[in-house]
Design an enzyme around this catalytic site. Sequence first.
Site, PDB file in Angstrom:
ATOM      1  N   ARG A  31       0.837  -1.194   0.000  1.00 37.86           N
ATOM      2  CA  ARG A  31       0.000   0.000   0.000  1.00 37.86           C
ATOM      3  C   ARG A  31       0.872   1.243   0.000  1.00 37.86           C
ATOM      4  O   ARG A  31       1.858   1.315   0.743  1.00 37.86           O
ATOM      5  CB  ARG A  31      -0.917   0.029   1.225  1.00 37.86           C
ATOM      6  CG  ARG A  31      -2.097  -0.945   1.142  1.00 37.86           C
ATOM      7  CD  ARG A  31      -3.127  -0.516   0.093  1.00 37.86           C
ATOM      8  NE  ARG A  31      -4.301  -1.371   0.084  1.00 37.86           N
ATOM      9  CZ  ARG A  31      -4.422  -2.480  -0.652  1.00 37.86           C
ATOM     10  NH1 ARG A  31      -3.405  -2.894  -1.397  1.00 37.86           N
ATOM     11  NH2 ARG A  31      -5.541  -3.188  -0.627  1.00 37.86           N
ATOM     12  N   GLU A  62      -3.845   6.951  -4.485  1.00 40.27           N
ATOM     13  CA  GLU A  62      -4.307   6.407  -5.780  1.00 40.27           C
ATOM     14  C   GLU A  62      -5.691   6.957  -6.143  1.00 40.27           C
ATOM     15  O   GLU A  62      -6.531   7.104  -5.225  1.00 40.27           O
ATOM     16  CB  GLU A  62      -4.410   4.881  -5.679  1.00 40.27           C
ATOM     17  CG  GLU A  62      -3.054   4.203  -5.669  1.00 40.27           C
ATOM     18  CD  GLU A  62      -3.180   2.685  -5.520  1.00 40.27           C
ATOM     19  OE1 GLU A  62      -2.223   2.063  -5.023  1.00 40.27           O
ATOM     20  OE2 GLU A  62      -4.233   2.138  -5.902  1.00 40.27           O
ATOM     21  N   HIS A  87      -1.264  -0.454  -9.907  1.00 41.90           N
ATOM     22  CA  HIS A  87      -1.837  -1.395  -8.926  1.00 41.90           C
ATOM     23  C   HIS A  87      -2.236  -2.707  -9.581  1.00 41.90           C
ATOM     24  O   HIS A  87      -3.409  -3.124  -9.538  1.00 41.90           O
ATOM     25  CB  HIS A  87      -3.042  -0.756  -8.200  1.00 41.90           C
ATOM     26  CG  HIS A  87      -3.348  -1.405  -6.867  1.00 41.90           C
ATOM     27  ND1 HIS A  87      -3.768  -0.707  -5.765  1.00 41.90           N
ATOM     28  CD2 HIS A  87      -3.296  -2.697  -6.458  1.00 41.90           C
ATOM     29  CE1 HIS A  87      -3.972  -1.533  -4.754  1.00 41.90           C
ATOM     30  NE2 HIS A  87      -3.691  -2.747  -5.148  1.00 41.90           N
TER      31      HIS A  87
HETATM   32  C1  8YV Z   1      -6.749  -6.155  -5.046  1.00 40.42           C
HETATM   33  C2  8YV Z   1      -4.974  -5.693  -3.426  1.00 40.42           C
HETATM   34  O1  8YV Z   1      -6.836  -6.325  -6.379  1.00 40.42           O
HETATM   35  O2  8YV Z   1      -5.888  -7.584  -2.447  1.00 40.42           O
HETATM   36  C3  8YV Z   1      -5.397  -6.481  -2.269  1.00 40.42           C
HETATM   37  O3  8YV Z   1      -5.216  -5.985  -1.144  1.00 40.42           O
HETATM   38  O4  8YV Z   1      -4.407  -4.672  -3.312  1.00 40.42           O
HETATM   39  C4  8YV Z   1      -5.315  -6.159  -4.743  1.00 40.42           C
HETATM   40  O5  8YV Z   1      -4.903  -7.448  -4.889  1.00 40.42           O
HETATM   41  C5  8YV Z   1      -7.520  -4.949  -4.636  1.00 40.42           C
HETATM   42  O6  8YV Z   1      -7.401  -4.786  -3.302  1.00 40.42           O
HETATM   43  C6  8YV Z   1      -8.969  -5.125  -4.987  1.00 40.42           C
HETATM   44  O7  8YV Z   1      -9.796  -4.638  -4.031  1.00 40.42           O
END
Ligand code: 8YV
Length: 332
Positions: free
Chosen positions: A247, A276, A294
């Site tokens: 993140r 983002e 992402h």
């Molecule tokens: C997801 C991600 O695609 O799973 C996570 O925490 O960051 C990604 O894999 C995204 O969060 C979809 O909500």
Amino acid sequence: MPNTAKRPLVIVTRRLPDLVETRMRELFDARLNVEDKPMSQADLLEAVRVAEVIVPTVTDRLSAQVLQQAGPQLKLVANFGTGVDNIDLDAARAKGIVVTNTPGVLTEDTADMTMALILSVPRRLAEGAAFLKDPRNHWEGWSPTWMLGHRIYGKRLGIIGMGRIGQAVARRARAFGLQIHYHNRRRLPEDVEQEHEATYWDSLDQMLARMDIVSVNCPHTPATYHLLSARRLKLLKPTAYVVNTARGEVIDENELARLLEAGAIAGAGLDVFENEPAINPKLLASSRVVALPHMGSATIEGRIDMGEKVIINIKTFLDGHTPPDRVHPAMF
Ligand code: 8YV
């Protein structure tokens, strides 16, 4: 006799793989987002007022303010994603709303993307590819001292957050001859450390000052917000690289951009950003940065697996059982 039992209203905030949406339509009164237009705050408020289950993603902020306005019928937030920093877990718990996520099924994909960035940034892969693609450039052929990057084999990799994804990164990185170091909330059991030939650093400061590559693989929580603060980023060697597929909020992005521009950090591979989809323009302008939108878990297999996990969590919950991927605030 047709099954006339009223099916639960499940609101899905983004477009999901066809296979998943078809299954959801079969099982639930599924309200889907076929245009995939991100929901506005007003859309989210409307959704929590009427849905029995809501399926959000990283782009949907289920803040305390939103959840406090949820109707009594909303009993489950089944997140499509592992990271749940888009959901105020305490507010959900205060409303008696259960939260689930989709751990495990995106571990290998996200670790692959992390390794791809660990390999591509020090070796200037994106720069070389961009050079050839740019019609203004004329490649005059091989040169002994051109486009030189840095060796990866034998270097020190410091992993911040040695959970499923951190350990999957360690497995890959060892295969590339990297030395594994890590910092984590808790030290791993000895046998797991040995499996990864990993060195534990209780002090993140001391680890940062000695690493060639640092990979962020921890969740974003109040405790990890700006874990790589301006002060800590300055501890990095000028030859060091930073990779983040977790993140953006874990790193002070503006300070990272400033240090990269000043040449105080050698480079960065970033798949996530602090605000983002906004990205500090200095990062995009820097030839030292590989920036991706992402994509960590962006495989059709991974997203279908995530969708199936969401469906299992919903079905298990609706059948009166504890869903397999229930999230507890204490976990983060
Ligand atoms: C997801 C991600 O695609 O799973 C996570 O925490 O960051 C990604 O894999 C995204 O969060 C979809 O909500």
